[in-house]
Design a protein around this motif. Structure first.
Motif, PDB file in Angstrom:
ATOM      1  N   LEU A  44     -19.672  27.901  18.113  1.00 12.98           N
ATOM      2  CA  LEU A  44     -20.559  28.187  19.234  1.00 12.98           C
ATOM      3  C   LEU A  44     -20.768  29.690  19.370  1.00 12.98           C
ATOM      4  N   GLN A  45     -19.709  30.459  19.228  1.00 15.67           N
ATOM      5  CA  GLN A  45     -19.813  31.913  19.331  1.00 15.67           C
ATOM      6  C   GLN A  45     -20.692  32.475  18.206  1.00 15.67           C
ATOM      7  N   ARG A  46     -20.517  31.979  16.986  1.00 13.96           N
ATOM      8  CA  ARG A  46     -21.339  32.454  15.860  1.00 13.96           C
ATOM      9  C   ARG A  46     -22.819  32.111  16.081  1.00 13.96           C
ATOM     10  N   GLU A  47     -23.098  30.909  16.587  1.00  8.03           N
ATOM     11  CA  GLU A  47     -24.488  30.530  16.839  1.00  8.03           C
ATOM     12  C   GLU A  47     -25.108  31.381  17.933  1.00  8.03           C
ATOM     13  N   LEU A  48     -24.343  31.663  18.981  1.00  9.45           N
ATOM     14  CA  LEU A  48     -24.855  32.528  20.048  1.00  9.45           C
ATOM     15  C   LEU A  48     -25.176  33.919  19.526  1.00  9.45           C
ATOM     16  N   ILE A  49     -24.299  34.466  18.701  1.00  7.58           N
ATOM     17  CA  ILE A  49     -24.524  35.789  18.114  1.00  7.58           C
ATOM     18  C   ILE A  49     -25.798  35.776  17.280  1.00  7.58           C
ATOM     19  N   ALA A  50     -25.986  34.730  16.470  1.00  2.26           N
ATOM     20  CA  ALA A  50     -27.167  34.647  15.609  1.00  2.26           C
ATOM     21  C   ALA A  50     -28.456  34.566  16.423  1.00  2.26           C
ATOM     22  N   VAL A  51     -28.449  33.754  17.477  1.00  3.06           N
ATOM     23  CA  VAL A  51     -29.673  33.592  18.285  1.00  3.06           C
ATOM     24  C   VAL A  51     -29.987  34.854  19.069  1.00  3.06           C
ATOM     25  N   ILE A  52     -28.988  35.432  19.720  1.00  3.13           N
ATOM     26  CA  ILE A  52     -29.224  36.623  20.537  1.00  3.13           C
ATOM     27  C   ILE A  52     -29.620  37.802  19.663  1.00  3.13           C
ATOM     28  N   SER A  53     -29.069  37.883  18.470  1.00  3.13           N
ATOM     29  CA  SER A  53     -29.389  38.986  17.552  1.00  3.13           C
ATOM     30  C   SER A  53     -30.852  38.972  17.113  1.00  3.13           C
ATOM     31  N   TYR A  55     -33.263  38.754  19.098  1.00  5.00           N
ATOM     32  CA  TYR A  55     -34.036  39.389  20.150  1.00  5.00           C
ATOM     33  C   TYR A  55     -33.491  40.732  20.603  1.00  5.00           C
ATOM     34  N   VAL A  56     -32.163  40.913  20.491  1.00  7.84           N
ATOM     35  CA  VAL A  56     -31.523  42.134  20.978  1.00  7.84           C
ATOM     36  C   VAL A  56     -30.456  42.544  19.972  1.00  7.84           C
ATOM     37  N   LYS A  57     -30.378  43.843  19.698  1.00  6.00           N
ATOM     38  CA  LYS A  57     -29.322  44.323  18.813  1.00  6.00           C
ATOM     39  C   LYS A  57     -28.024  44.380  19.617  1.00  6.00           C
ATOM     40  N   ILE A  58     -27.050  43.555  19.210  1.00  4.30           N
ATOM     41  CA  ILE A  58     -25.787  43.491  19.926  1.00  4.30           C
ATOM     42  C   ILE A  58     -24.619  43.606  18.959  1.00  4.30           C
ATOM     43  N   ASN A  59     -23.485  43.953  19.510  1.00  9.90           N
ATOM     44  CA  ASN A  59     -22.240  43.981  18.766  1.00  9.90           C
ATOM     45  C   ASN A  59     -21.610  42.589  18.905  1.00  9.90           C
ATOM     46  N   ILE A  80     -21.603  37.635  27.809  1.00 12.44           N
ATOM     47  CA  ILE A  80     -22.445  38.363  26.862  1.00 12.44           C
ATOM     48  C   ILE A  80     -22.736  39.732  27.451  1.00 12.44           C
ATOM     49  N   GLU A  81     -22.277  40.752  26.771  1.00  9.92           N
ATOM     50  CA  GLU A  81     -22.514  42.124  27.214  1.00  9.92           C
ATOM     51  C   GLU A  81     -23.722  42.653  26.452  1.00  9.92           C
ATOM     52  N   LEU A  82     -24.820  42.843  27.183  1.00  7.36           N
ATOM     53  CA  LEU A  82     -26.049  43.335  26.561  1.00  7.36           C
ATOM     54  C   LEU A  82     -26.080  44.859  26.624  1.00  7.36           C
ATOM     55  N   PRO A  83     -26.691  45.479  25.632  1.00  7.28           N
ATOM     56  CA  PRO A  83     -26.780  46.947  25.631  1.00  7.28           C
ATOM     57  C   PRO A  83     -27.728  47.433  26.729  1.00  7.28           C
TER      58      PRO A  83
END
Length: 86
Positions: A44-53, A55-59, A80-83
């Motif tokens: 779930l965490q990997r999928e969230l990172i892939a989807v959010i990435s 639209y937004v550059k995140i760590n 989720i900490e957004l820049p």
């Protein structure tokens, strides 16, 4: 979903697909299979990172997924900490 969109293959919105996936995952885990250690959280965490990435550059370290259980209550916490928008 309308009758025509079903036959024409209209794509579902991303949010609806994500919501359905979460509902399936939670229902599956509540059924009691390996309830002590949920194995879906890393996926779930990997999928969230892939989807959010998309639209937004995140760590990737800025997304935390945690499941807490207390008696009959289960809480899925997603942080989720957004820049900064600069």
């Amino acid at each position: 979903m309308s009758f025509f969109s079903f036959f024409l293959g209209e794509k579902k919105k991303t949010a609806n697909v994500a919501k359905e996936r979460l509902q399936i995952i939670l229902a599956h885990e509540r059924s009691g299979r390996n309830a002590a250690t949920p194995d879906y959280l890393p996926d779930l965490q990997r999928e969230l990172i892939a989807v959010i990435s998309k639209y937004v550059k995140i760590n990737p370290a800025d997304i935390k997924v945690n499941l807490e259980r207390q008696d009959n209550l289960e809480v899925l916490e997603v942080k989720i900490e957004l820049p900064d928008a600069r």
